[in-house]
Design a protein around this motif. Structure first.
Motif, PDB file in Angstrom:
ATOM      1  N   VAL A  77      63.295  58.325  -4.202  1.00  0.00           N
ATOM      2  CA  VAL A  77      63.640  58.063  -5.597  1.00  0.00           C
ATOM      3  C   VAL A  77      63.081  56.712  -6.039  1.00  0.00           C
ATOM      4  CG1 VAL A  77      65.546  57.636  -7.203  1.00  0.00           C
ATOM      5  CG2 VAL A  77      65.685  59.531  -5.573  1.00  0.00           C
ATOM      6  N   ARG A  78      63.234  55.682  -5.192  1.00  0.00           N
ATOM      7  CA  ARG A  78      62.716  54.356  -5.563  1.00  0.00           C
ATOM      8  C   ARG A  78      61.196  54.396  -5.743  1.00  0.00           C
ATOM      9  NH1 ARG A  78      66.368  52.565  -1.588  1.00  0.00           N
ATOM     10  NH2 ARG A  78      64.654  52.322  -0.102  1.00  0.00           N
ATOM     11  N   THR A  79      60.506  55.089  -4.846  1.00  0.00           N
ATOM     12  CA  THR A  79      59.047  55.198  -4.967  1.00  0.00           C
ATOM     13  C   THR A  79      58.666  55.889  -6.270  1.00  0.00           C
ATOM     14  OG1 THR A  79      58.755  55.255  -2.581  1.00  0.00           O
ATOM     15  CG2 THR A  79      56.976  56.173  -3.910  1.00  0.00           C
ATOM     16  N   THR A  80      59.331  57.016  -6.539  1.00  0.00           N
ATOM     17  CA  THR A  80      59.044  57.759  -7.769  1.00  0.00           C
ATOM     18  C   THR A  80      59.262  56.881  -8.987  1.00  0.00           C
ATOM     19  OG1 THR A  80      59.681  59.841  -6.715  1.00  0.00           O
ATOM     20  CG2 THR A  80      59.668  59.788  -9.128  1.00  0.00           C
ATOM     21  N   GLU A  81      60.383  56.173  -9.011  1.00  0.00           N
ATOM     22  CA  GLU A  81      60.721  55.401 -10.202  1.00  0.00           C
ATOM     23  C   GLU A  81      59.862  54.141 -10.328  1.00  0.00           C
ATOM     24  OE1 GLU A  81      64.756  54.990 -11.253  1.00  0.00           O
ATOM     25  OE2 GLU A  81      64.906  57.161 -11.517  1.00  0.00           O
ATOM     26  N   HIS A  82      59.395  53.606  -9.207  1.00  0.00           N
ATOM     27  CA  HIS A  82      58.468  52.478  -9.303  1.00  0.00           C
ATOM     28  C   HIS A  82      57.219  52.891 -10.084  1.00  0.00           C
ATOM     29  CE1 HIS A  82      55.981  49.022  -8.118  1.00  0.00           C
ATOM     30  NE2 HIS A  82      55.011  49.917  -7.965  1.00  0.00           N
ATOM     31  N   TYR A  83      56.614  53.988  -9.663  1.00  0.00           N
ATOM     32  CA  TYR A  83      55.390  54.432 -10.337  1.00  0.00           C
ATOM     33  C   TYR A  83      55.694  55.001 -11.714  1.00  0.00           C
ATOM     34  CZ  TYR A  83      52.960  53.705  -5.924  1.00  0.00           C
ATOM     35  OH  TYR A  83      52.425  53.134  -4.803  1.00  0.00           O
ATOM     36  N   LEU A  84      56.836  55.671 -11.870  1.00  0.00           N
ATOM     37  CA  LEU A  84      57.195  56.235 -13.173  1.00  0.00           C
ATOM     38  C   LEU A  84      57.332  55.135 -14.221  1.00  0.00           C
ATOM     39  CD1 LEU A  84      58.209  58.417 -15.137  1.00  0.00           C
ATOM     40  CD2 LEU A  84      60.485  58.146 -14.116  1.00  0.00           C
TER      41      LEU A  84
END
Length: 933
Positions: A609-616
């Motif tokens: 989730v953190r990875t997704t939201e970093h790039y998002l």
């Protein structure tokens, strides 16, 4: 049924003939009914749709019974003419007209045109010209020209586009056959009918050039640029720009091929860096040297096969660097990720996009069908000497479309598999790579830790070599461990390896102690570095930056940077360029395994989730920098520990996306697999801005289809409509017009159901652009007017300004210059109120175009001056230069020569600073202005 020959016609007047004799149909409605049934031959057409064809929105109360009467009358007409008693059948919920093979002109046209395109792709221009000419001869006029039913207008437009595509392909075949003089007049007429079709303009330019009419060819390009610049600042594509430059410089290659894809501006040199500690492999290098071009075999392919960590890529890269001067036309590289533990293998289509990009093909010029991509790729390799390194292939099917088809170029393939299919079918030479010999392994270890240390502890060095099982990757990790600590005795390192977990990491058919090597180095890492290496196994991209690693771990940038440097010193990761890190697949597999054992499932999911939201969050912010007045995405609040990257401006946003493109697609796919549907829909929305900028419409369509499925699971019609619109946009840019219309119609329908006026406006604008691309300016104008009304209803004033400019521009294309002046003046006023300098500049440019078409040079020049000022204020230096050249054209050549020269000089200065190919156009203009001085 009788032996008489029946033929059905829709490519002209609608009709039926039996043994060449026309069948009387008896009325306009029966003719329209037959047309609709023939357009859907052998398929059921609902009674509701048939009634719409006959009566549109003025259906009588007795429409169903009246339709039944018309069907009966048509059936009787066919039967009486001996066309068959069982042709027209009732099939709930409507009717079906049975047509046998070869009876319908539309079916014959489709078959012949498809065969012609296949022949053209295969390089058989003679056969292609014949088949396409035969297909086009079936048209006896406009499609169903004697039917005026509004419900059929869209299908009529589709057939016109298919006819145009076939004519374009036939002209392409003629050009390849040297028939340039014969097609000039036809191209001039077609380019006039379809002023925005760059393919037609490019072929016309090429034909004129080959006829010795270089000035006319260049004038054709200038006219197109002036036409396109008036609508939203569009420019001809890179392919056409390269053709223009080639004509300017009298490039001799234009006389040899009609393919308007020029050679890249620079020779591709895409090989990864050579390994600084490469050792041994003398026999393998000699084997590869023997495969260089010059042998009798027309195409030589080398597949380096071996287990993971054996050094396949290192050997291939080292050898490629040794022989790169033997391939003067360049070296291409693509990582096929055939055995990545967390991401799927690269598809042949995506790999071809990477290779074609390396060959200088503009993204918007890359075909979307695999066979067409492969055909273009092989055509561009013909006559060249290039080295193509295809790294980490999964199987022969993935590789085969990427192979060169002619002598001179060499493909080197690395894979864990033997790829024996390439040997049997493609004549590949297979080099099965084994582990290093003890002497080679010892030499490699000495290269990492120092020869003196190995000489001082020979028995310990031999045990380290033995424990590393001759695998270069394991030796690199163990050697890095010793090199990082000069006080560490090799005997102590050997003891650590001996006492480590000896259950072998699965690496194909070799039961090696790789896990022991990794575990030995892993245990001495700081806790933060240990956790980060485990999490890096979860990260789905091919590489990672310090800020992204910080969000992945939920820590600070300083912590992530420190941990990545520690992992780099331990040889777990490699810093491929400043601030970017990657890891070997085998290390990634170890990291994934270790995370599964040491980290709880909720912790691993939180990292995803953190990875997704970093790039998002970063990609959403970048998209807003690019289009500050557009609709904002809604990524929500970032999860705890996420630290999105701060981007200063639009230039930084573009650069960030260019670096992160492959990572973004990997993260997007991982988010979809993790069921993060809300994030997926917003991610796709933000990515669309960049894909539009880079003309990566294949990726736009693919990500939006995933977003559409996510929106359907969320039961979110607004997000569904947005995905439909963007799929439609992508399809229209790739000339898949039927698909585009379907998705855009669905988007517009959903927008209306939701009462979302702003979304209606965006969809209508996209529909307008679609129709403009196909030359249907009346429909484009209607959609632009609808978009303006929708933006008014939704209170979206930025949208209103753009829609007004589009309305004015489409009026100009229809010759309604007074209307252009009215609407674009309003666009200027509104954009000025909003402080939207970019939109105001575009509207001033449209006004100038209209004044120039009315032969009012003074007003045109004034408007171009305004546009120049605003483009300069906005920092849009390319369009500032482009408009300066338009200004030079508009100024009176006798009375305002000085200002025209100054405008051309400033344009040249700007374009040279940008390194843009249009500097040649500015130079040409300046030379023309100063020729008589």
């Amino acid at each position: 049924m009788s032996g008489l020959t029946t033929a059905f016609h829709v490519l002209g007047t609608v009709g039926v003939t039996v043994d060449g004799e026309p069948v009387p149909l008896g009325g306009q409605q029966r003719t329209a009914l037959l047309a609709m049934l023939l357009l859907h031959a052998n398929r059921v057409v609902s009674a509701k749709r048939l009634a719409e064809v006959l009566w549109d929105d003025r259906q009588p109360r007795t429409a169903q019974s009246a339709l039944h009467v018309r069907v009966s009358q048509l059936r009787r007409a066919l039967s009486d003419a001996h066309a068959g008693d069982d042709r027209l059948l009732h099939r709930p919920p409507g009717y079906l007209l049975r047509v046998d093979a070869g009876e319908l002109d539309l079916q014959r046209f489709t078959e012949l045109a498809d065969r012609g395109r296949e022949a053209l792709s295969a390089g058989d221009a003679e056969q292609a010209a014949g088949l396409l000419g035969e297909a086009l001869a079936l048209f006896r006029g406009q499609p169903f020209e004697d039917v005026t039913a509004p419900a059929l207008d869209e299908q009529r437009d589709r057939l016109r586009q298919r006819r145009l595509a076939a004519r374009t392909d036939r002209i392409e075949a003629d050009l390849r056959l040297g028939r340039h003089a014969a097609v000039v007049d036809e191209l001039v007429a077609l380019a006039g009918e379809h002023p925005h079709d760059e393919g037609l303009r490019g072929r016309l330019m090429l034909a004129l050039h080959r006829c010795g009419r270089r000035g006319d060819a260049l004038a054709t390009y200038r006219d197109l640029r002036q036409t396109m610049a008036g609508q939203l600042g569009l420019e001809p594509g890179e392919e056409l720009q390269r053709l223009h430059k080639a004509i300017l410089t009298a490039d001799p290659s234009l006389s040899l091929t009609a393919v308007a894809v020029a050679a890249p501006a620079m020779t591709p040199a895409q090989l990864p860096a050579d390994h600084p500690h490469f050792t041994g492999r003398a026999q393998s290098l000699r084997h590869l040297d023997a495969l260089l071009p010059g042998r009798a075999a027309p195409v030589v392919i080398s597949a380096i096969a071996g287990l993971p960590g054996v050094g396949k890529t290192t050997l291939a890269v080292h050898w490629a660097h040794r022989v790169r001067t033997r391939f003067p036309d360049g070296q291409l590289y693509v990582n096929l990720r055939g055995f990545d533990p967390v991401a799927p293998p690269v598809t042949p289509s995506d790999a071809l996009r990477v290779l074609l990009d390396g060959l200088g093909v503009a993204p918007q010029r890359i075909p979307f069908r695999l066979d067409a991509q492969a055909g273009l790729y092989r055509s561009l390799l013909t006559g060249k000497r290039m080295l193509i390194l295809l790294d980490n292939a999964h199987d022969a099917e993935q590789v085969r479309p990427l192979l060169p088809a002619t002598p001179g170029s060499l493909a080197v393939i690395t894979s864990r598999n033997q790829l024996t299919g390439l040997v049997a079918i493609d004549g590949a030479d297979v080099l099965a790579l084994d582990v290093l010999s003890p002497a080679e392994a010892r030499e490699m270890l000495a290269g990492r830790v120092g020869a003196d240390r190995v000489a001082a502890e020979p028995e310990a060095a031999d045990e380290i070599v033995k424990r590393c099982a001759g695998l270069p990757l394991a030796l690199s990790v163990a050697g890095a461990r010793a090199a990082a600590d000069p006080r560490l005795a090799l005997a102590d390192l050997a003891a650590e390896l001996r006492d480590s977990e000896l259950d072998a990491l699965t690496v194909g058919d070799a039961a090696s102690d790789v896990r022991a090597v990794f575990s030995s180095s892993y245990r001495i890492l700081d806790a933060g570095a240990q956790r980060l290496i485990r999490l890096l196994g979860i990260h789905p991209g091919p590489d990672i930056t310090v800020p992204a690693a910080a969000s992945l771990a939920g820590g600070t940038h300083a912590e992530a940077g420190r941990d990545l440097q520690e992992l780099c010193r331990a040889a777990f990761v490699t810093e491929t360029e400043p601030g970017r890190y990657t890891m070997h697949d085998l290390v990634r597999a170890y990291a994934v395994e270790r995370a599964g054992r040491d980290d709880a499932e909720p912790d691993r999911q939180a990292a995803v989730v953190r990875t997704t939201e970093h790039y998002l969050h970063t990609v959403c912010a970048a998209a807003h920098l690019l289009v500050p007045h557009g609709d904002r995405s809604d990524p929500g609040e970032p999860a705890s520990g996420v630290r999105p990257e701060a981007l200063a401006d639009a230039t930084a946003a573009k650069a960030w996306f260019a670096h992160e493109q492959a990572v973004l697609l990997g993260v997007f796919r991982a988010a979809a697999a993790a069921g993060l549907d809300r994030q997926v829909t917003e991610f796709a929305w933000a990515l669309a801005r960049f894909f539009d900028l880079r003309s990566r419409y294949h990726d736009m369509a693919a990500t939006q289809r995933v977003a559409l499925a996510a929106a359907e699971r969320l039961d979110d019609p607004a997000r569904q409509a947005r995905a439909h619109r963007l799929i439609g946009l992508a399809a229209s840019r790739e000339a898949r017009y039927d698909e585009a219309r379907d998705h855009l119609a669905r988007a517009l329908e959903m927008n209306r159901e939701l009462g979302d006026h702003v979304a209606q406006g965006h969809t209508a604008m996209t529909l307008g652009q679609l129709h403009a691309r196909t030359g249907s300016y009346e429909l484009a104008l209607a959609h632009a007017e609808a978009a303006y009304a929708a933006f008014q209803a939704g209170g979206q004033r930025y949208g209103q300004a753009n829609a007004l400019n589009s309305v004015g521009w489409y009026h100009a294309q229809l010759g309604h210059y007074d209307q252009t002046l009215i609407h674009c003046t309003r666009a200027v006023e509104l954009a000025r109120e909003l402080g939207d300098t970019r939109s105001a500049a575009a509207a001033w440019d449209s006004l100038a175009y209209a004044h120039l078409r009315r032969d009012d040079r003074r007003q045109a020049a004034d408007c171009y001056r305004r546009a120049v000022e605003l483009f300069a204020e906005h920092g849009d230096h390319y369009f500032e230069a482009d408009t300066l050249l338009h200004l030079a054209d508009a100024l009176d050549p006798h009375e305002q020569t000085g200002e025209a020269i100054a405008a051309a000089e400033r344009a040249l200065e700007l374009l040279e600073a940008l390194g843009h190919a249009d500097a040649a156009r500015a130079r040409e203009k300046l030379q023309a202005l100063t020729a008589d001085l």
